[in-house]
Design a protein around this motif. Structure first.
Motif, mmCIF file in Angstrom:
data_model
loop_
_atom_site.group_PDB
_atom_site.id
_atom_site.type_symbol
_atom_site.label_atom_id
_atom_site.label_comp_id
_atom_site.label_asym_id
_atom_site.label_seq_id
_atom_site.Cartn_x
_atom_site.Cartn_y
_atom_site.Cartn_z
ATOM 1 N N ARG A 150 0.841 -1.198 0.000
ATOM 2 C CA ARG A 150 0.000 0.000 0.000
ATOM 3 C C ARG A 150 0.873 1.245 0.000
ATOM 4 O O ARG A 150 1.981 1.249 0.518
ATOM 5 N N TRP A 151 0.339 2.326 -0.548
ATOM 6 C CA TRP A 151 1.001 3.618 -0.448
ATOM 7 C C TRP A 151 0.783 4.137 0.964
ATOM 8 O O TRP A 151 -0.299 3.992 1.522
ATOM 9 N N SER A 152 1.776 4.774 1.540
ATOM 10 C CA SER A 152 1.637 5.323 2.888
ATOM 11 C C SER A 152 1.208 6.788 2.860
ATOM 12 O O SER A 152 1.133 7.429 3.894
ATOM 13 N N LYS A 153 0.934 7.314 1.679
ATOM 14 C CA LYS A 153 0.480 8.702 1.543
ATOM 15 C C LYS A 153 -0.555 8.769 0.437
ATOM 16 O O LYS A 153 -0.703 7.821 -0.348
ATOM 17 N N SER A 154 -1.263 9.877 0.353
ATOM 18 C CA SER A 154 -2.333 9.969 -0.637
ATOM 19 C C SER A 154 -2.003 10.898 -1.805
ATOM 20 O O SER A 154 -2.652 10.829 -2.836
ATOM 21 N N HIS A 155 -1.015 11.772 -1.670
ATOM 22 C CA HIS A 155 -0.596 12.617 -2.791
ATOM 23 C C HIS A 155 0.643 11.978 -3.422
ATOM 24 O O HIS A 155 1.696 11.888 -2.797
ATOM 25 N N LEU A 156 0.493 11.506 -4.658
ATOM 26 C CA LEU A 156 1.567 10.785 -5.333
ATOM 27 C C LEU A 156 2.076 11.573 -6.529
ATOM 28 O O LEU A 156 1.293 12.151 -7.285
ATOM 29 N N THR A 157 3.385 11.573 -6.685
ATOM 30 C CA THR A 157 3.992 12.223 -7.846
ATOM 31 C C THR A 157 4.371 11.153 -8.862
ATOM 32 O O THR A 157 4.633 10.004 -8.496
ATOM 33 N N TYR A 158 4.382 11.547 -10.126
ATOM 34 C CA TYR A 158 4.810 10.613 -11.174
ATOM 35 C C TYR A 158 5.676 11.347 -12.185
ATOM 36 O O TYR A 158 5.558 12.554 -12.385
ATOM 37 N N ALA B 133 -5.707 8.907 -17.135
ATOM 38 C CA ALA B 133 -5.910 7.780 -16.219
ATOM 39 C C ALA B 133 -5.749 8.226 -14.770
ATOM 40 O O ALA B 133 -6.565 7.872 -13.904
ATOM 41 N N PHE B 134 -4.724 9.016 -14.487
ATOM 42 C CA PHE B 134 -4.526 9.497 -13.123
ATOM 43 C C PHE B 134 -5.686 10.388 -12.679
ATOM 44 O O PHE B 134 -6.114 10.339 -11.521
ATOM 45 N N GLN B 135 -6.232 11.189 -13.582
ATOM 46 C CA GLN B 135 -7.386 12.030 -13.241
ATOM 47 C C GLN B 135 -8.593 11.163 -12.884
ATOM 48 O O GLN B 135 -9.316 11.461 -11.936
ATOM 49 N N ARG B 136 -8.777 10.084 -13.629
ATOM 50 C CA ARG B 136 -9.893 9.174 -13.335
ATOM 51 C C ARG B 136 -9.714 8.507 -11.976
ATOM 52 O O ARG B 136 -10.659 8.375 -11.211
ATOM 53 N N GLN C 283 -8.829 7.986 -2.837
ATOM 54 C CA GLN C 283 -8.331 9.011 -1.929
ATOM 55 C C GLN C 283 -7.036 9.630 -2.438
ATOM 56 O O GLN C 283 -6.479 10.507 -1.789
ATOM 57 N N PHE C 284 -6.563 9.214 -3.609
ATOM 58 C CA PHE C 284 -5.279 9.671 -4.121
ATOM 59 C C PHE C 284 -5.408 10.913 -5.003
ATOM 60 O O PHE C 284 -6.399 11.100 -5.699
ATOM 61 N N SER C 285 -4.347 11.718 -4.979
ATOM 62 C CA SER C 285 -4.185 12.805 -5.943
ATOM 63 C C SER C 285 -2.832 12.572 -6.613
ATOM 64 O O SER C 285 -1.937 11.961 -6.029
ATOM 65 N N PHE C 286 -2.705 13.032 -7.850
ATOM 66 C CA PHE C 286 -1.506 12.761 -8.638
ATOM 67 C C PHE C 286 -0.964 14.047 -9.228
ATOM 68 O O PHE C 286 -1.730 14.908 -9.671
ATOM 69 N N GLU C 287 0.351 14.137 -9.270
ATOM 70 C CA GLU C 287 1.006 15.324 -9.815
ATOM 71 C C GLU C 287 2.213 14.882 -10.647
ATOM 72 O O GLU C 287 3.079 14.158 -10.159
ATOM 73 N N GLU C 288 2.253 15.342 -11.897
ATOM 74 C CA GLU C 288 3.421 15.039 -12.725
ATOM 75 C C GLU C 288 4.567 15.963 -12.325
ATOM 76 O O GLU C 288 4.367 17.154 -12.095
#
Length: 136
Positions: free
Chosen positions: A44-52, A73-76, A82-87
């Protein structure tokens, strides 16, 4: 996802599920072959804001299009989790590293060239997602 498909065994952590070979398709059917394995345990990820970031060892002609596909895909995923994604730029630290590679690319899991393995990924603690650049 867990249902066997089209008479071709699904390989889940090394075991196969065999269906009768007399499974027929009509001209409108769509056939998919699934050979995959789940990562053992419950990573599992230990955080909810993930960078890629995108880091490839080879040039991929459709890479600009691929970036938009991943962004979509990340937006979907963000909408239903509970995750947010940032390039982030390729030279920044990223939780998820997406790359296109050929054959032996240094992670101990070489690709096999055209037709065969399409991609592989590693658990959240590593965060790598590799695609075989020899596939169309």
């Amino acid at each position: 996802m867990m249902k066997p498909r089209c008479g071709v065994p699904d390989h889940v952590n090394g075991s196969g599920t065999n269906l009768p070979q007399n499974h027929k398709h009509d001209y409108k059917s769509f056939e998919t072959v699934a050979h995959y394995q789940f990562i053992r345990g419950t990573p599992r990820w230990s955080k909810s804001h993930l960078t890629y970031a995108f880091r490839s060892s080879v040039q991929v002609p459709a890479s600009l299009h691929m970036k938009s596909v991943f962004q979509s895909a990340f937006q979907r995923w963000a909408k239903v989790s509970q995750f947010s994604f940032e390039e982030v730029p390729a030279n920044y630290y990223a939780d998820i590293v997406i790359g296109f590679h050929r054959l032996n690319h240094g992670d101990g899991q070489p690709f096999d060239g055209f037709k065969g393995v399409l991609a592989h990924s590693l658990p959240p603690s590593v965060g790598k997602c590799h695609f075989d650049a020899d596939e169309i």
